[in-house]
Design a protein around this motif. Structure first.
Motif, short mmCIF file in Angstrom:
data_model
loop_
_atom_site.label_atom_id
_atom_site.label_comp_id
_atom_site.label_asym_id
_atom_site.label_seq_id
_atom_site.Cartn_x
_atom_site.Cartn_y
_atom_site.Cartn_z
N PRO A 47 0.80 -1.23 0.00
CA PRO A 47 0.00 0.00 0.00
C PRO A 47 0.83 1.28 0.00
O PRO A 47 0.30 2.36 -0.22
N ALA A 48 2.13 1.18 0.27
CA ALA A 48 3.04 2.33 0.22
C ALA A 48 4.45 1.81 0.01
O ALA A 48 4.74 0.63 0.27
N GLY A 53 4.92 6.03 4.92
CA GLY A 53 3.68 5.76 4.21
C GLY A 53 3.11 4.40 4.57
O GLY A 53 1.89 4.24 4.76
N LYS A 56 1.60 4.41 8.11
CA LYS A 56 0.26 5.02 8.14
C LYS A 56 -0.79 4.11 7.52
O LYS A 56 -1.90 3.97 8.02
N ALA A 57 -0.42 3.49 6.39
CA ALA A 57 -1.37 2.62 5.69
C ALA A 57 -1.76 1.41 6.53
O ALA A 57 -2.91 0.93 6.44
N HIS A 59 -1.74 1.45 9.86
CA HIS A 59 -2.28 1.96 11.14
C HIS A 59 -1.53 1.36 12.34
O HIS A 59 -2.14 0.96 13.34
#
Length: 370
Positions: A47-48, A53, A56-57, A59
C-alpha cells in the motif's frame, strides 16, 4: 495543594530484566523495513513504498476500533511472507529484537496455511521458521519455540490440518496449538476435532478467547477445547464464577494491554482488567501480541502496566516470574529458568529510590516513548 508525584521506574531498567513473550504472532512482528525490502525483492504490491507511508497505511500502533480492523494489517505482512527465505529472516529478526530487550524465552505463533501462496509446502513453512529461530538462539542466546494456529474464520478442516502438523513437529520445536483469527461469530467448538487430536497427543493448548466475545468464549475454550492458557481474556471479569475457576486451576492469562486498546477490547489502558486479575491472584503474563502492528515491546508493555495501571516494580517482577511458570516447557527446564531468573530479579531492589540509586539511567521514567 498538588499531590506528591511518585517516582516511577524508567523503561530502560525494565529492559534490563529477564523476560518471556508467550503471545507473539510471527506475521504481526516483522520489521517494517524488512517488509519494504522483501516487497521490492519479490515484486509484491504494497500500500506504500516508504517507511512512513507504510506505517500510516497499516495503522501501526493506532486504535482501529475492532479486532477485525486490526487484523487487516496482516493482509500486508502476509504478502511478503511466502518464501522460505522470508520466513527464516523474519523469524530470526523477531528473536533478535526480543533478545535486545532481554527476552530469554519466547513462544512464536503463526498458521502455516497462510504462507503457501507461492507454492511452499506446509512442512517447508514450519522448518523455515524453526531454522530462523534456532539461528537466533545460536547468535543471541534467546530460546524460542513455536505454537501453530488454526484460524477461527477458516474451515475446521484447515484447523485439523494445522493440528496434524503440530503432532508431526511435537518435540521438534513445536510446543503448542492455538486458535486465532476473528473471534466474534466463529466459536471455538467448531474446531473441536483439531483440539481433540492435539490433546490426544499430549500437546499444549492455548486459545484466543474473551477478546472480541464474552466469557462464554473463555468457558468454551477451556471446557470444550481443553485450553491450558487463555490468550487475552479481557472479558473474563464479566463472569465471577468463571474467573474464580480460572484462578483456582492456575490457568494463565496471556495479557496484551496495548493490543487490547487497539482492538477496542478495553476502553483505555487504565481500565484494563490485568491489575484486577493480578490482585485476585490469577496467573497473569504480559506479552506483545504483535511487535509491529501494536508498535511495542515486552518492556514497553510492562512499563505501561507500571505507569498506567499502577503496578509496583515488585508486581512487575512477579508477573515476569509468572511468564516463566506459564511457559510450555518441560517441568525441569522450567525449574532451571525459574531458579536463574529469580536470582537475577532479586538483584533489583523493589524500592524505587533504591533501585534508581543502584541503576542510574540516562532517561527519566516519564520520558516520551519513541
Amino acid at each position: 495543594m498538588p499531590t506528591e508525584r511518585k517516582e516511577t521506574v524508567p523503561l530502560e531498567i525494565i529492559e534490563k530484566l529477564p523476560k518471556t513473550d508467550l503471545h507473539v504472532h510471527l506475521d504481526g512482528s516483522a520489521r517494517l523495513a524488512t517488509i519494504l525490502e522483501l516487497g521490492q525483492r519479490y515484486k509484491v504490491d504494497l500500500p506504500a513504498h516508504d517507511l512512513e507511508g507504510l506505517r500510516k497505511a497499516m495503522h501501526l500502533g493506532e486504535n482501529v476500533g475492532s479486532l477485525v480492523e486490526y487484523l487487516k494489517a496482516f493482509d500486508v505482512t502476509l504478502r511478503v511472507m511466502q518464501t522460505a527465505e522470508a520466513l527464516r529472516r523474519i523469524a530470526y529478526e523477531l528473536a533478535e529484537d526480543a533478545a535486545h530487550e532481554n527476552v530469554r524465552y519466547m513462544e512464536v505463533r503463526y498458521s502455516p496455511m497462510l504462507h503457501t501462496r507461492r507454492g511452499l509446502r506446509l512442512t517447508n513453512v514450519v522448518e523455515a521458521v524453526l531454522e530462523g529461530l534456532r539461528a537466533a538462539q545460536d547468535a543471541c542466546g534467546i530460546e524460542s519455540n513455536v505454537i501453530l494456529c488454526g484460524i477461527r474464520n477458516v474451515s475446521p478442516e484447515s484447523s485439523l490440518e494445522m493440528a496434524q502438523l503440530a503432532v508431526a513437529y511435537k518435540g521438534r520445536g513445536v510446543v503448542g496449538f492455538d486458535l486465532a483469527g476473528a473471534e466474534y461469530d466463529h466459536p471455538a467448538k467448531h474446531h473441536k476435532a483439531a483440539f481433540q487430536l492435539v490433546r490426544d497427543n499430549n500437546i499444549n493448548v492455548t486459545i484466543h478467547a474473551g477478546e472480541a466475545y464474552g466469557p462464554e468464549s473463555i468457558a468454551q475454550a477451556i471446557h470444550v477445547c481443553g485450553a491450558h492458557r487463555i490468550g487475552h481474556g479481557c472479558r473474563l471479569r464479566e463472569n465471577g464464577d468463571m474467573l474464580h475457576y480460572v484462578n483456582d486451576h492456575r490457568i494463565p492469562i496471556e495479557c496484551c494491554p496495548s493490543s487490547n486498546l487497539q482492538t477496542n477490547a478495553v476502553r483505555d489502558l487504565a481500565s484494563h482488567p490485568l491489575k484486577l486479575y493480578k490482585d485476585l491472584g490469577l496467573r497473569v503474563t504480559v506479552n506483545t501480541d504483535n511487535r509491529l502492528v501494536t508498535d511495542t515491546t515486552v518492556s514497553k508493555e510492562l512499563w505501561l502496566c507500571h505507569t498506567q495501571l499502577g503496578l509496583t516494580f515488585a508486581d512487575l517482577k512477579q508477573i515476569i516470574v509468572s511468564g516463566f511458570k506459564s511457559a510450555f516447557l518441560p517441568f525441569h527446564v522450567k525449574q532451571q529458568y525459574l531458579r536463574k531468573v529469580s536470582d537475577e530479579l532479586a538483584a533489583f531492589p523493589d524500592d524505587v529510590a533504591e533501585l534508581l540509586s543502584a541503576y542510574p539511567t540516562t532517561k527519566r521514567a516519564d520520558a516520551t516513548l519513541a
